[in-house]
Motif scaffolding. Structure first.
Motif, PDB file in Angstrom:
ATOM      1  N   ARG A  87       0.823  -1.218   0.000  1.00  0.00           N
ATOM      2  CA  ARG A  87       0.000   0.000   0.000  1.00  0.00           C
ATOM      3  C   ARG A  87       0.854   1.264   0.000  1.00  0.00           C
ATOM      4  NH1 ARG A  87      -3.665  -2.026   4.891  1.00  0.00           N
ATOM      5  NH2 ARG A  87      -4.855  -3.646   3.835  1.00  0.00           N
ATOM      6  N   GLY A  88       2.172   1.095  -0.096  1.00  0.00           N
ATOM      7  CA  GLY A  88       3.050   2.255  -0.224  1.00  0.00           C
ATOM      8  C   GLY A  88       3.844   2.642   1.008  1.00  0.00           C
ATOM      9  N   ALA A  89       3.712   1.916   2.100  1.00  0.00           N
ATOM     10  CA  ALA A  89       4.452   2.261   3.317  1.00  0.00           C
ATOM     11  C   ALA A  89       5.912   1.848   3.195  1.00  0.00           C
ATOM     12  CB  ALA A  89       3.835   1.573   4.529  1.00  0.00           C
ATOM     13  N   GLU A  90       6.775   2.631   3.816  1.00  0.00           N
ATOM     14  CA  GLU A  90       8.195   2.289   3.908  1.00  0.00           C
ATOM     15  C   GLU A  90       8.520   2.073   5.378  1.00  0.00           C
ATOM     16  OE1 GLU A  90      10.756   5.031   1.922  1.00  0.00           O
ATOM     17  OE2 GLU A  90       9.409   5.165   0.185  1.00  0.00           O
ATOM     18  N   PHE A  91       9.041   0.911   5.686  1.00  0.00           N
ATOM     19  CA  PHE A  91       9.354   0.565   7.065  1.00  0.00           C
ATOM     20  C   PHE A  91      10.735   1.100   7.439  1.00  0.00           C
ATOM     21  CE2 PHE A  91       5.745  -2.016   6.490  1.00  0.00           C
ATOM     22  CZ  PHE A  91       5.285  -2.369   7.745  1.00  0.00           C
ATOM     23  N   ARG A 103       8.039 -10.657  17.636  1.00  0.00           N
ATOM     24  CA  ARG A 103       8.703 -10.104  16.456  1.00  0.00           C
ATOM     25  C   ARG A 103       8.041  -8.768  16.194  1.00  0.00           C
ATOM     26  NH1 ARG A 103      11.154 -12.436  12.475  1.00  0.00           N
ATOM     27  NH2 ARG A 103       9.620 -11.843  10.904  1.00  0.00           N
ATOM     28  N   VAL A 104       8.828  -7.788  15.751  1.00  0.00           N
ATOM     29  CA  VAL A 104       8.306  -6.443  15.531  1.00  0.00           C
ATOM     30  C   VAL A 104       8.833  -5.863  14.220  1.00  0.00           C
ATOM     31  CG1 VAL A 104       8.074  -5.955  18.006  1.00  0.00           C
ATOM     32  CG2 VAL A 104      10.179  -5.340  16.818  1.00  0.00           C
ATOM     33  N   ALA A 105       8.131  -4.853  13.732  1.00  0.00           N
ATOM     34  CA  ALA A 105       8.562  -4.045  12.595  1.00  0.00           C
ATOM     35  C   ALA A 105       8.101  -2.620  12.885  1.00  0.00           C
ATOM     36  CB  ALA A 105       7.951  -4.555  11.304  1.00  0.00           C
TER      37      ALA A 105
END
Length: 132
Positions: A87-91, A103-105
């Motif tokens: 959807r266009g997100a940058e982590f 676990r995380v992001a």
């Protein structure tokens, strides 16, 4: 949790369209909205910063750095990461361990608020009960 935001429409669209949270009512132009994950157990409210400043008579200067940490629990972090990225997100940090229990992001919304997606792993007690 309520986030005070300056660019209300962009932040609203991010939480609705990118993170996939469900608005309790349509309010893209603000000054207030409430959005929930599909579990419906929690909600994030967005409040226009200038409007709230008018209510209070003043609202201090916007702080530097992170102002909030929004935590969203997911069942499958890899799937959530892939969907939100599509959807266009940058982590800012891709999925990885945080200790031995989750676990995380991490990513940021358009105003720089930090968002943690977390997937809980089996608890130690449950792992100890598993058959050998």
């Amino acid at each position: 949790m309520r986030l005070l935001v300056s660019g209300f429409p962009a932040v609203y669209r991010f939480y609705r369209d990118v993170l996939g949270l469900e608005p309790q009512f349509e309010a893209e132009s603000g000054p207030y909205a409430k959005l929930s994950p599909d579990t419906g157990h929690a909600a994030i409210a967005l409040q226009d910063r200038a409007q709230m400043g008018g209510v209070l008579g003043r609202l201090g200067a916007e702080p530097e750095g992170y102002r909030a940490l929004v935590v969203l629990r997911v069942d499958d972090l890899a799937a959530a990461h892939a969907e939100i990225t599509s959807r266009g997100a940058e982590f800012t940090r891709d999925p990885g361990p945080m200790g031995d229990r989750m676990r995380v992001a991490y990513l940021e919304d358009p105003e720089g608020n930090l968002i943690e997606l977390q997937e809980w792993l089996a608890l130690r007690e449950q792992a100890g009960d598993a058959p050998a």
